[in-house]
Design a protein around this motif. Structure first.
Motif, short mmCIF file in Angstrom:
data_model
loop_
_atom_site.label_atom_id
_atom_site.label_comp_id
_atom_site.label_asym_id
_atom_site.label_seq_id
_atom_site.Cartn_x
_atom_site.Cartn_y
_atom_site.Cartn_z
N SER A 85 36.23 29.39 37.40
CA SER A 85 37.25 29.99 38.26
C SER A 85 36.92 29.80 39.74
O SER A 85 35.76 29.81 40.13
N PRO A 86 37.94 29.61 40.59
CA PRO A 86 37.71 29.39 42.01
C PRO A 86 37.06 30.59 42.68
O PRO A 86 37.03 31.69 42.13
N LEU A 87 36.54 30.37 43.86
CA LEU A 87 35.87 31.44 44.58
C LEU A 87 36.83 32.57 44.93
O LEU A 87 38.03 32.38 45.02
N HIS A 88 36.25 33.74 45.16
CA HIS A 88 36.99 34.92 45.60
C HIS A 88 38.03 35.38 44.58
O HIS A 88 39.16 35.71 44.93
N THR A 89 37.64 35.39 43.32
CA THR A 89 38.50 35.88 42.25
C THR A 89 37.69 36.79 41.33
O THR A 89 36.66 36.39 40.81
N TRP A 90 38.19 38.01 41.14
CA TRP A 90 37.52 38.92 40.21
C TRP A 90 37.73 38.46 38.77
O TRP A 90 38.77 37.90 38.44
N PRO A 91 36.76 38.71 37.88
CA PRO A 91 37.00 38.49 36.46
C PRO A 91 38.21 39.29 35.99
O PRO A 91 38.39 40.45 36.38
N GLY A 92 39.04 38.67 35.17
CA GLY A 92 40.22 39.37 34.67
C GLY A 92 41.45 39.20 35.55
O GLY A 92 42.52 39.70 35.20
N ASP A 97 41.01 32.71 31.97
CA ASP A 97 41.12 32.26 30.58
C ASP A 97 40.21 32.99 29.62
O ASP A 97 40.17 32.66 28.43
N TRP A 98 39.44 33.96 30.11
CA TRP A 98 38.50 34.67 29.25
C TRP A 98 39.22 35.77 28.48
O TRP A 98 40.11 36.42 28.99
N GLU A 99 38.77 35.99 27.24
CA GLU A 99 39.34 37.03 26.38
C GLU A 99 38.34 38.17 26.21
O GLU A 99 37.25 37.97 25.67
N PRO A 100 38.68 39.40 26.68
CA PRO A 100 37.76 40.53 26.51
C PRO A 100 37.56 40.85 25.03
O PRO A 100 38.52 40.89 24.27
N ALA A 101 36.31 41.07 24.65
CA ALA A 101 36.00 41.36 23.26
C ALA A 101 35.44 42.76 23.06
O ALA A 101 35.74 43.42 22.06
N ASP A 102 34.65 43.24 24.01
CA ASP A 102 33.99 44.54 23.82
C ASP A 102 33.43 45.02 25.14
O ASP A 102 33.30 44.24 26.10
#
Length: 252
Positions: A85-92, A97-102
């Motif tokens: 992911s490009p700079l200055h971006t929070w996860p989520g 493209d990430w899928e939260p699992a737990d």
């Protein structure tokens, strides 16, 4: 796949054998095809099985072969480009493209606690996420978030599981992201990561550690593990690469 004389080759036998095998993979084998077993390959090339294993391990490290549970050693497809992911971006954030699992509270590894600036035994929110590309798992992530980074998180609304993970990510979006830095290094898959990525423990992986900054401190740390046999990482438009020498090592 023909034989070759290795006795007079000045370079290490396994390295020359690796080159010969790579040429055979290009000319005689299709993607996904299973290689003959080690005994047959060692006899064909007139080398010890230990030498053959070294060559196969190097080809796996380079992404030319894959070792699959219950199948054997197969010819790997070309590595796919996976965008970091490009700079200055929070996860989520949008486009992630990430899928939260737990998500669960836990004490982070000492190296991560040092990056976060937390006490050694201080628990943090640990968000587990996964990433799939082309129908196969390519990366697993542990995102460590101190409690004071998400002070308004409600345990009642999202007590556990993916809902809890999404709640932590949502609260992170409320912070003003001031910047981030990344470190990338080659590593070996731990048992838990290997299971998520459908790899054998000890398989080569690319480990990307990212620190996110807000309010003049580290607000979260991500440790993302990518399959080195199938992935090549792309970093958008920044093009910045820092090279560190010496004994510095990233968190894992």
């Amino acid at each position: 796949m023909g034989t070759t004389q290795l006795e007079t080759v000045p370079e290490p036998k396994y390295w020359h054998l690796k080159t010969v095998l790579a040429e055979a993979l290009d000319s005689e084998f299709a993607v996904g095809e299973i290689l003959p077993n080690e005994r047959e390959l060692a006899a064909r090339f007139g080398v010890a099985r230990a030498t053959l294993r070294q060559a196969l391990e190097q080809l796996e490290l380079e992404g030319r072969l894959q070792r699959r549970r219950g199948v054997g050693t197969t010819v790997a497809p070309p590595r796919m480009g996976v965008s970091v992911s490009p700079l200055h971006t929070w996860p989520g954030a949008a486009g992630d493209d990430w899928e939260p699992a737990d998500c669960a509270p836990g004490v982070p590894p000492a190296a991560v606690a040092s990056l976060l600036g937390t006490e050694a035994e201080e628990p943090v929110h640990t968000v587990r996420r996964s990433r799939v590309s082309g129908g196969q798992p390519v990366a697993a992530e542990l995102l460590y978030v101190p409690e004071d980074s998400v002070p308004d998180l409600s345990a009642i609304d999202a007590p556990a599981g993916p809902a809890r993970a999404r709640a932590v990510l949502r609260e992170l979006q409320r912070l003003g992201l001031e910047g981030e830095d990344r470190a990338v290094e080659l590593g070996s898959a731990r048992a838990e990561d290997a299971k998520q990525l459908d790899r054998l423990p000890g398989a080569p992986v690319l480990v990307v550690t990212t620190r996110y900054f807000a309010f003049g401190r580290t607000a979260a740390v991500s440790v993302a593990t990518y399959r080195a046999d199938t992935c090549r990482l792309t970093f958008g438009d920044s093009g910045d690469v820092e090279i560190h020498h010496g004994q510095e090592r990233q968190a894992s």
